[in-house]
Design a protein around this motif. Structure first.
Motif, PDB file in Angstrom:
ATOM      1  N   LEU A 150      10.580  -2.270  -1.604  1.00  0.00           N
ATOM      2  CA  LEU A 150      11.043  -0.884  -1.458  1.00  0.00           C
ATOM      3  C   LEU A 150      10.467   0.003  -2.546  1.00  0.00           C
ATOM      4  O   LEU A 150      10.057   1.142  -2.283  1.00  0.00           O
ATOM      5  CB  LEU A 150      12.572  -0.826  -1.461  1.00  0.00           C
ATOM      6  N   ARG A 151      10.430  -0.489  -3.782  1.00  0.00           N
ATOM      7  CA  ARG A 151       9.846   0.280  -4.893  1.00  0.00           C
ATOM      8  C   ARG A 151       8.353   0.500  -4.675  1.00  0.00           C
ATOM      9  O   ARG A 151       7.838   1.590  -4.916  1.00  0.00           O
ATOM     10  CB  ARG A 151      10.058  -0.443  -6.235  1.00  0.00           C
ATOM     11  N   GLU A 152       7.655  -0.532  -4.244  1.00  0.00           N
ATOM     12  CA  GLU A 152       6.218  -0.406  -3.977  1.00  0.00           C
ATOM     13  C   GLU A 152       5.966   0.642  -2.904  1.00  0.00           C
ATOM     14  O   GLU A 152       5.040   1.451  -3.022  1.00  0.00           O
ATOM     15  CB  GLU A 152       5.624  -1.756  -3.547  1.00  0.00           C
ATOM     16  N   ARG A 153       6.783   0.639  -1.869  1.00  0.00           N
ATOM     17  CA  ARG A 153       6.639   1.624  -0.791  1.00  0.00           C
ATOM     18  C   ARG A 153       6.847   3.039  -1.331  1.00  0.00           C
ATOM     19  O   ARG A 153       6.061   3.940  -1.038  1.00  0.00           O
ATOM     20  CB  ARG A 153       7.641   1.326   0.319  1.00  0.00           C
ATOM     21  N   GLU A 154       7.902   3.221  -2.111  1.00  0.00           N
ATOM     22  CA  GLU A 154       8.156   4.549  -2.698  1.00  0.00           C
ATOM     23  C   GLU A 154       7.023   4.980  -3.614  1.00  0.00           C
ATOM     24  O   GLU A 154       6.613   6.138  -3.590  1.00  0.00           O
ATOM     25  CB  GLU A 154       9.479   4.543  -3.479  1.00  0.00           C
ATOM     26  N   ASP A 155       6.525   4.058  -4.429  1.00  0.00           N
ATOM     27  CA  ASP A 155       5.414   4.380  -5.337  1.00  0.00           C
ATOM     28  C   ASP A 155       4.160   4.753  -4.550  1.00  0.00           C
ATOM     29  O   ASP A 155       3.445   5.691  -4.910  1.00  0.00           O
ATOM     30  CB  ASP A 155       5.118   3.207  -6.271  1.00  0.00           C
ATOM     31  N   ARG A 156       3.876   4.029  -3.471  1.00  0.00           N
ATOM     32  CA  ARG A 156       2.711   4.320  -2.651  1.00  0.00           C
ATOM     33  C   ARG A 156       2.833   5.704  -2.008  1.00  0.00           C
ATOM     34  O   ARG A 156       1.883   6.488  -2.007  1.00  0.00           O
ATOM     35  CB  ARG A 156       2.525   3.240  -1.577  1.00  0.00           C
ATOM     36  N   ILE A 157       4.009   6.014  -1.496  1.00  0.00           N
ATOM     37  CA  ILE A 157       4.232   7.333  -0.883  1.00  0.00           C
ATOM     38  C   ILE A 157       4.081   8.434  -1.927  1.00  0.00           C
ATOM     39  O   ILE A 157       3.463   9.464  -1.666  1.00  0.00           O
ATOM     40  CB  ILE A 157       5.623   7.385  -0.203  1.00  0.00           C
ATOM     41  N   ALA A 158       4.603   8.211  -3.125  1.00  0.00           N
ATOM     42  CA  ALA A 158       4.489   9.213  -4.201  1.00  0.00           C
ATOM     43  C   ALA A 158       3.027   9.416  -4.595  1.00  0.00           C
ATOM     44  O   ALA A 158       2.587  10.555  -4.820  1.00  0.00           O
ATOM     45  CB  ALA A 158       5.310   8.788  -5.415  1.00  0.00           C
ATOM     46  N   ARG A 159       2.259   8.330  -4.666  1.00  0.00           N
ATOM     47  CA  ARG A 159       0.831   8.451  -4.996  1.00  0.00           C
ATOM     48  C   ARG A 159       0.081   9.208  -3.907  1.00  0.00           C
ATOM     49  O   ARG A 159      -0.788  10.019  -4.198  1.00  0.00           O
ATOM     50  CB  ARG A 159       0.207   7.068  -5.203  1.00  0.00           C
ATOM     51  N   GLN A 160       0.429   8.948  -2.654  1.00  0.00           N
ATOM     52  CA  GLN A 160      -0.234   9.637  -1.548  1.00  0.00           C
ATOM     53  C   GLN A 160       0.081  11.130  -1.566  1.00  0.00           C
ATOM     54  O   GLN A 160      -0.791  11.957  -1.325  1.00  0.00           O
ATOM     55  CB  GLN A 160       0.177   9.024  -0.209  1.00  0.00           C
ATOM     56  N   LYS A 161       1.319  11.470  -1.861  1.00  0.00           N
ATOM     57  CA  LYS A 161       1.698  12.876  -1.922  1.00  0.00           C
ATOM     58  C   LYS A 161       1.015  13.601  -3.072  1.00  0.00           C
ATOM     59  O   LYS A 161       0.693  14.775  -2.982  1.00  0.00           O
ATOM     60  CB  LYS A 161       3.209  13.010  -2.062  1.00  0.00           C
ATOM     61  N   SER A 162       0.809  12.873  -4.179  1.00  0.00           N
ATOM     62  CA  SER A 162       0.179  13.513  -5.333  1.00  0.00           C
ATOM     63  C   SER A 162      -1.340  13.499  -5.249  1.00  0.00           C
ATOM     64  O   SER A 162      -2.012  14.078  -6.084  1.00  0.00           O
ATOM     65  CB  SER A 162       0.641  12.833  -6.621  1.00  0.00           C
ATOM     66  N   GLY A 163      -1.881  12.828  -4.241  1.00  0.00           N
ATOM     67  CA  GLY A 163      -3.330  12.790  -4.058  1.00  0.00           C
ATOM     68  C   GLY A 163      -4.035  11.787  -4.923  1.00  0.00           C
ATOM     69  O   GLY A 163      -5.258  11.797  -5.026  1.00  0.00           O
ATOM     70  N   LEU A 164      -3.290  10.850  -5.540  1.00  0.00           N
ATOM     71  CA  LEU A 164      -3.913   9.856  -6.408  1.00  0.00           C
ATOM     72  C   LEU A 164      -4.497   8.675  -5.636  1.00  0.00           C
ATOM     73  O   LEU A 164      -5.351   7.990  -6.142  1.00  0.00           O
ATOM     74  CB  LEU A 164      -2.889   9.322  -7.428  1.00  0.00           C
TER      75      LEU A 164
END
Length: 169
Positions: A150-164
């Motif tokens: 769940l944490r990995e999924r949230e981190d991946r979504i946050a990275r995608q939103k930030s464009g990283l």
């Protein structure tokens, strides 16, 4: 104080402002969340009082021996009970303040992990069967993996939103 943090009065002001726009069900949920938050706060205070009531005589009497396994289990079990209740209250407050629409699965998994960890700390291995210990360890491992995913999924979504990170497509 950061801009996204609210003063202690602000959450109730938000609730009052949003109240006319809420459906009957949303109002009901809001009231239940606030009442539960206060009830869990009472439980936290009682658990904290009981913890002090157990620790103070031990410390004052000079009988505090952290190497004593039973004392260690008892004290840390009590401390973990307070922590579990505080995390539970925090999840209810997030719901009441509308930071989340529903209690997040990640929070439920975290609380379950804390409860299992507490159980493992207070467990008397001399009287507990190997199958029970293995089942508790397996459940802890499974919940740990779910929490990590769940944490990995949230981190991946946050990275995608930030464009990283590039988005899958």
């Amino acid at each position: 104080m950061t801009a996204d943090r609210k003063s202690p009065r602000r959450p109730f002001e938000d609730t009052r402002e949003r109240w006319p726009l809420m459906t009957l069900h949303e109002r009901f949920e809001q009231i239940v969340a606030i009442v539960l938050s206060f009830l869990v706060a009472v439980v936290v205070l009682i658990a904290l009082f009981q913890l002090f009531h157990r620790i103070l005589p031990i410390v004052h009497g000079g009988a505090l021996d952290i190497l004593d396994h039973e004392m260690f289990q008892s004290l840390f079990g009590s401390i973990m009970t307070v922590l579990i209740a505080m995390e539970f209250r925090h999840s209810i407050i997030r719901l009441a303040l509308r930071h989340e629409n529903i209690i997040q699965v990640k929070t439920v998994v975290l609380i379950a992990l804390l409860a299992l960890s507490r159980k493992l700390v207070i467990l008397d291995i001399t009287t507990t069967g190997a199958a029970t210990i293995a089942a508790l360890a397996g459940a802890t491992l499974a919940l740990g993996i779910v929490y990590w995913l769940l944490r990995e999924r949230e981190d991946r979504i946050a990275r995608q939103k930030s464009g990283l990170a590039p988005t899958a497509g």
